[in-house]
Motif scaffolding. Structure first.
Motif, PDB file in Angstrom:
ATOM      1  N   PHE A  43       0.831  -1.204   0.000  1.00  0.00           N
ATOM      2  CA  PHE A  43       0.000   0.000   0.000  1.00  0.00           C
ATOM      3  C   PHE A  43       0.867   1.256   0.000  1.00  0.00           C
ATOM      4  O   PHE A  43       0.602   2.205  -0.752  1.00  0.00           O
ATOM      5  CB  PHE A  43      -0.924  -0.006   1.222  1.00  0.00           C
ATOM      6  CG  PHE A  43      -1.722   1.260   1.406  1.00  0.00           C
ATOM      7  CD1 PHE A  43      -2.810   1.523   0.581  1.00  0.00           C
ATOM      8  CD2 PHE A  43      -1.372   2.179   2.383  1.00  0.00           C
ATOM      9  CE1 PHE A  43      -3.539   2.700   0.734  1.00  0.00           C
ATOM     10  CE2 PHE A  43      -2.087   3.348   2.544  1.00  0.00           C
ATOM     11  CZ  PHE A  43      -3.186   3.608   1.719  1.00  0.00           C
ATOM     12  N   LEU A  44       1.914   1.279   0.837  1.00  0.00           N
ATOM     13  CA  LEU A  44       2.829   2.425   0.881  1.00  0.00           C
ATOM     14  C   LEU A  44       3.476   2.658  -0.486  1.00  0.00           C
ATOM     15  O   LEU A  44       3.564   3.798  -0.960  1.00  0.00           O
ATOM     16  CB  LEU A  44       3.926   2.188   1.919  1.00  0.00           C
ATOM     17  CG  LEU A  44       3.601   2.411   3.393  1.00  0.00           C
ATOM     18  CD1 LEU A  44       4.835   2.133   4.239  1.00  0.00           C
ATOM     19  CD2 LEU A  44       3.107   3.819   3.647  1.00  0.00           C
ATOM     20  N   LYS A  45       3.921   1.576  -1.101  1.00  0.00           N
ATOM     21  CA  LYS A  45       4.572   1.664  -2.411  1.00  0.00           C
ATOM     22  C   LYS A  45       3.590   2.196  -3.457  1.00  0.00           C
ATOM     23  O   LYS A  45       3.939   3.072  -4.263  1.00  0.00           O
ATOM     24  CB  LYS A  45       5.089   0.278  -2.804  1.00  0.00           C
ATOM     25  CG  LYS A  45       5.829   0.205  -4.125  1.00  0.00           C
ATOM     26  CD  LYS A  45       7.230   0.704  -4.009  1.00  0.00           C
ATOM     27  CE  LYS A  45       8.067   0.270  -5.219  1.00  0.00           C
ATOM     28  NZ  LYS A  45       9.339   0.989  -5.292  1.00  0.00           N
ATOM     29  N   PHE A  46       2.367   1.675  -3.443  1.00  0.00           N
ATOM     30  CA  PHE A  46       1.347   2.108  -4.407  1.00  0.00           C
ATOM     31  C   PHE A  46       1.044   3.597  -4.249  1.00  0.00           C
ATOM     32  O   PHE A  46       1.001   4.346  -5.227  1.00  0.00           O
ATOM     33  CB  PHE A  46       0.068   1.290  -4.216  1.00  0.00           C
ATOM     34  CG  PHE A  46      -1.132   1.862  -4.919  1.00  0.00           C
ATOM     35  CD1 PHE A  46      -1.285   1.703  -6.289  1.00  0.00           C
ATOM     36  CD2 PHE A  46      -2.092   2.581  -4.213  1.00  0.00           C
ATOM     37  CE1 PHE A  46      -2.380   2.255  -6.946  1.00  0.00           C
ATOM     38  CE2 PHE A  46      -3.188   3.131  -4.858  1.00  0.00           C
ATOM     39  CZ  PHE A  46      -3.337   2.970  -6.233  1.00  0.00           C
ATOM     40  N   MET A  47       0.824   4.038  -3.001  1.00  0.00           N
ATOM     41  CA  MET A  47       0.479   5.437  -2.747  1.00  0.00           C
ATOM     42  C   MET A  47       1.621   6.373  -3.145  1.00  0.00           C
ATOM     43  O   MET A  47       1.392   7.425  -3.756  1.00  0.00           O
ATOM     44  CB  MET A  47       0.133   5.639  -1.275  1.00  0.00           C
ATOM     45  CG  MET A  47      -1.209   5.059  -0.866  1.00  0.00           C
ATOM     46  SD  MET A  47      -2.594   5.714  -1.847  1.00  0.00           S
ATOM     47  CE  MET A  47      -2.515   7.459  -1.444  1.00  0.00           C
ATOM     48  N   SER A  48       2.849   6.004  -2.811  1.00  0.00           N
ATOM     49  CA  SER A  48       3.990   6.854  -3.165  1.00  0.00           C
ATOM     50  C   SER A  48       4.152   6.937  -4.684  1.00  0.00           C
ATOM     51  O   SER A  48       4.411   8.013  -5.232  1.00  0.00           O
ATOM     52  CB  SER A  48       5.273   6.336  -2.514  1.00  0.00           C
ATOM     53  OG  SER A  48       5.649   5.085  -3.044  1.00  0.00           O
TER      54      SER A  48
END
Length: 467
Positions: free
Chosen positions: A280-285
């Protein structure tokens, strides 16, 4: 003694955490009720009610989550704060959700949810700073030979010596090798600054007459029949035996273990991005950064598109099939930097430094990496990431996977515009084997801090292999 020190340290950590959470609450109360940054203030409770909620709900919830996420376990082997920082972010997200749920259950509409949101942000920030300071102090103590743990290594092979070498070269760990046990003809020899003080058969006597914090079994496969006996010897004196498997060379940087009933299964390739929160962090960034990048670079892209159209016949955007996540192919976008050519040649020809196929505009945009800007649209489509291993053409993938060990490991994450290999100069006509080593290192050790560092270095560093 070390265990007692750890208990004292944990008690101190709990008190410091309570203090940090309390300070965070005061800061969030001030921001919410003493400033106008977060809108008008309606009905709200007095300070006494917030203090009471701090004691009865906020602190207990945070401490329970801190224990649940292992934030009070010894972390000597952490080289940086990123792992703990990720856990602190998770704790504060769950704490916010839990505390809001409690307010809903007790029907308390006047308690400020904005204040709780601010608390989560501030507590995360202060918590990371707190843990960084504490870990830095502990590392400094260990480097200066304080708070040390003494290790006995059972084994006198390359595996044992390699482990001892890493302990000696990383003084921040706070470990000391107090001796080896090995074969009778090796007793008395000195290895990596420590002596072989006895044989396997001497383990009982040595443990009874000496004090060790850890016993590490690092023996070859042919001696594995002795493991049960060695473990029992350790347990007789209350020391937990730890095993370094002889097949460790097959392990990733951070192996993970699944359990089927009582049988452990070691995952040979651990990928941090497979974790849902990390994903999720990777997707949002990726999503946020690609939108910002497209907006900022849109004037450059418009000028580049016009220049390509005016100086060379053919399309502005060049599309080429590349292999991406899990071996799926996609069309990668670039500004066209070469003359229009036969599609069959595009699949199997490398770009060279003085490639005659390049146009004048193409030569400039390749050296400045402007030709890569349309790939931010690939990121928005979910085909690529901002940071990751560079994608390759299927034609070359078929060749490399047969000749380069572990080549396909890079496809366990999304490909990127830039990556760990690229900032180390592995771009263009450079060693594929070395590039894959960097790619695997990135795949196995990913964290958001690493992505940020790669993006900063990419922006600052000029790559001589870009052509």
């Amino acid at each position: 003694m070390i265990k007692e020190n750890q208990r004292i340290l944990n008690v101190i950590l709990v008190f410091i955490d309570v203090l940090v959470i309390s300070i965070s609450l005061v800061c969030s109360l001030w921001l919410r009720f003493k400033t106008t940054l977060f809108g008008p203030i309606g009905g709200h409770l007095g300070f006494y009610s917030y203090a009471l909620f701090l004691l009865l709900a906020i602190i207990p919830v945070y401490l329970i989550l801190y224990f649940a996420f292992g934030l009070y376990k010894p972390r000597r082997t952490y080289k940086n704060i990123f792992s703990e920082a990720t856990k602190l972010i998770k704790v504060n997200i769950l704490a916010f959700i839990t505390l809001v749920s409690i307010l809903f259950i007790i029907h308390q509409p006047d308690f400020s949810r904005i204040m709780l949101f601010l608390l989560a942000i501030i507590a995360t920030f202060f918590g990371i700073i707190e843990r960084f300071i504490i870990r830095s102090i502990l590392k400094n103590l260990r480097v200066h030979h304080r708070n040390l743990k003494h290790i006995l290594i059972v084994g006198d092979n390359d595996l044992a010596f390699s482990f001892a070498r890493k302990i000696r070269n990383n003084s921040y760990l706070g470990f000391v090798i107090s001796g080896f046990l090995g074969r009778a003809d090796h007793v008395g020899a000195e290895i990596e600054g420590s002596q072989i003080i006895g044989t396997f058969e001497d383990l009982d006597y040595i443990l009874e007459t000496n004090s060790y914090d850890r016993v590490v079994l690092a023996i070859p496969l042919k001696y594995y029949y002795k493991i049960n006996e060695l473990v029992e010897s350790c347990e007789k004196v209350g020391i937990k035996a730890e095993i370094i498997p002889d097949y460790i060379r097959y392990f990733p940087a951070q192996p993970s273990i699944d359990m089927i009933e009582d049988i452990p299964i070691i995952n040979i390739r651990y990928v941090p991005i497979d974790d849902d929160f990390n994903k999720f962090l990777k997707f949002m960034s990726d999503y946020v950064i690609s939108i910002i990048a497209i907006i900022i670079t849109s004037p450059i892209m418009i000028i580049t598109a016009v220049a390509i159209k005016l100086t060379s016949p053919g399309p502005v955007i060049f599309k080429q099939e590349r292999m991406g996540h899990n071996g799926k192919t996609f069309m990668m976008y670039k500004f066209r930097s070469m003359k229009v050519q036969d599609p069959s040649e595009e699949k199997s020809e490398w770009t060279t430094r003085d490639d005659p196929r390049k146009t004048k505009v193409g030569d400039i945009i390749r050296k400045t990496s402007i030709d890569e800007l349309p790939q931010f649209f690939n990121v928005l489509k979910g085909e690529m990431s901002v940071v990751g291993p560079r994608p390759e053409r299927p034609y070359f993938v078929e060749q490399f996977k047969e000749t380069i060990p572990k080549y396909m490991v890079k496809h366990q994450v999304k490909p990127g515009l830039t990556g760990w290999a690229q900032i180390h100069g592995c771009r263009g006509d450079t060693s594929i084997k070395k590039r894959i080593e960097y790619d695997i290192e990135y795949v196995e050790n990913w964290h958001m801090g690493l992505d940020l560092a790669i993006m900063i270095k990419t922006a600052l560093k000029k790559n001589p292999n870009a052509y």
